[in-house]
Motif scaffolding. Structure first.
Motif, PDB file in Angstrom:
ATOM      1  N   ARG A   1      -6.491  96.593  39.620  1.00  0.00           N
ATOM      2  CA  ARG A   1      -5.431  96.432  40.612  1.00  0.00           C
ATOM      3  C   ARG A   1      -5.187  94.946  40.852  1.00  0.00           C
ATOM      4  NH1 ARG A   1      -4.562 100.330  45.652  1.00  0.00           N
ATOM      5  NH2 ARG A   1      -3.876 101.525  43.850  1.00  0.00           N
TER       6      ARG A   1
ATOM      7  N   LYS B   1      -6.510  96.976  50.303  1.00  0.00           N
ATOM      8  CA  LYS B   1      -5.952  97.918  49.330  1.00  0.00           C
ATOM      9  C   LYS B   1      -6.665  97.843  47.984  1.00  0.00           C
ATOM     10  CE  LYS B   1      -2.844  99.590  52.100  1.00  0.00           C
ATOM     11  NZ  LYS B   1      -2.918 100.998  52.554  1.00  0.00           N
TER      12      LYS B   1
ATOM     13  N   ALA C   1       1.688 100.048  43.296  1.00  0.00           N
ATOM     14  CA  ALA C   1       0.755 100.785  44.148  1.00  0.00           C
ATOM     15  C   ALA C   1       1.030 100.572  45.629  1.00  0.00           C
ATOM     16  CB  ALA C   1      -0.685 100.351  43.831  1.00  0.00           C
ATOM     17  N   PHE C   2       1.491  99.389  45.990  1.00  0.00           N
ATOM     18  CA  PHE C   2       1.718  99.100  47.411  1.00  0.00           C
ATOM     19  C   PHE C   2       2.603  97.868  47.530  1.00  0.00           C
ATOM     20  CE2 PHE C   2       0.604  97.193  51.526  1.00  0.00           C
ATOM     21  CZ  PHE C   2       0.757  98.293  52.357  1.00  0.00           C
ATOM     22  N   SER C   3       3.451  97.862  48.547  1.00  0.00           N
ATOM     23  CA  SER C   3       4.344  96.728  48.781  1.00  0.00           C
ATOM     24  C   SER C   3       4.333  96.375  50.263  1.00  0.00           C
ATOM     25  CB  SER C   3       5.772  97.071  48.337  1.00  0.00           C
ATOM     26  OG  SER C   3       6.664  96.005  48.624  1.00  0.00           O
ATOM     27  N   HIS C   4       4.245  95.085  50.531  1.00  0.00           N
ATOM     28  CA  HIS C   4       4.252  94.603  51.920  1.00  0.00           C
ATOM     29  C   HIS C   4       5.092  93.327  51.947  1.00  0.00           C
ATOM     30  CE1 HIS C   4       2.825  93.281  55.876  1.00  0.00           C
ATOM     31  NE2 HIS C   4       2.554  92.109  55.335  1.00  0.00           N
TER      32      HIS C   4
END
Length: 309
Positions: free
Chosen positions: A2, A70, A29-32
């Protein structure tokens, strides 16, 4: 593994986490993201003001904690034109490093164009032929053209949507003379690089990336984000030409009511449309395909290319 990529842009600080390994495409996988509008937090000398530096450090530190929470194994952090062109850019980088431990890599404009081009090439593949890639950021317009994985010509022009709005559009909506001056300036700047791009050969496919182009395509009828990453999306020159005067008559609040336009980006949509319209016209573009991958994915792909399978 990751991987995290932290993009400190002129408008937004965006953390993107992807699951990736050599030989496979990165899976989001993830967004901020935080809309910081760093390019507007400057004084008359072009230096980022102390409150802007403090806010940036806070946002970067928070993004680092999010990435750790994360499960990110590695984070690649970079900054683009807002820090690159700030009069106190070195001070900003040192303060971020001191306060957060994050070493921001400042990407030169041509490197932005090169990495965005790499992402677009990987997305569309070799069958796309010679590509012309256009990317309107907050601080700059990137132009790249080529037949291989790396472009033959890379241009970075000071024509970002946020920069132009802050520097050249004061009215809401702007007056006709203000808009005319912006149009003249933008076309003069883009025209400087037309011959260099033309010498490489006519592109087989024109591709656009960035939030500005996504919003312009959406208001012109492209599929909404709800239809997924793989829905084909494009933008036609004739639609752009029709929308520029319409956007020019709208206030920021009215633009924010358009489909796909966020409140934080509504003010700069007109400047972005002027740049897009000029680029399409000067490069003789009739239609361009929207690519969901851009600079952040290019940074990740460059890192993956260094891994041993």
């Amino acid at each position: 593994m990751r991987l995290g990529v932290l993009d400190v842009g002129s408008n937004t600080v965006h953390l993107l986490l992807l699951d990736a390994h050599a030989g496979a495409h990165p899976i989001p996988a993830f967004s901020h993201k935080v809309e910081l509008h760093l390019s507007q937090l400057t004084d008359e000398q072009g230096a980022i003001v102390p409150s802007g530096i403090e806010r940036l450090c806070y946002v970067v530190a928070h993004a680092l904690r999010v990435a750790e929470d994360k499960g990110a194994e590695e984070m690649l952090a970079f900054a683009t034109s807002a820090v690159r062109e700030a009069a106190n850019g070195d001070e900003v980088l040192a303060k971020v490093r001191e306060e957060t431990g994050v070493e921001l890599e400042v990407l030169p404009g041509p490197d932005e164009a090169k990495l965005t081009f790499l992402a677009v090439r990987r997305w569309f593949g070799w069958s796309a032929g010679r590509l012309l890639v256009l990317d309107i950021g907050g601080g700059s317009l990137e132009i790249a053209v080529g037949l291989d994985e790396l472009p033959d010509v890379m241009e970075s022009l000071p024509l970002g949507a946020s920069r132009l709005t802050h520097d050249r559009l004061k009215g809401d909506p702007p007056g006709p003379e203000e808009l005319r001056e912006l149009r003249r300036y933008v076309r003069h700047e883009i025209a400087k690089g037309v011959s260099r791009v033309a010498r490489v050969g006519r592109p087989d496919r024109v591709v656009i990336t960035s939030k500005t182009f996504r919003q312009l395509a959406r208001i012109a009828g492209a599929a909404p984000s709800a239809q997924g990453l793989y829905a084909p999306r494009s933008l036609r020159a004739r639609d752009l030409t029709e929308w520029v005067p319409r956007l020019a008559q709208m206030s920021t609040a009215q633009r924010a009511g358009l489909p796909g336009v966020s409140e934080g980006r509504a003010a700069q949509l007109l400047a972005g449309a002027v740049v897009a319209d000029a680029a399409f016209d000067l490069f003789n573009v009739e239609v361009a395909d929207l690519c969901p991958w851009a600079l952040r994915e290019g940074v990740i792909l460059r890192r993956l290319d260094t891994l041993v399978s």
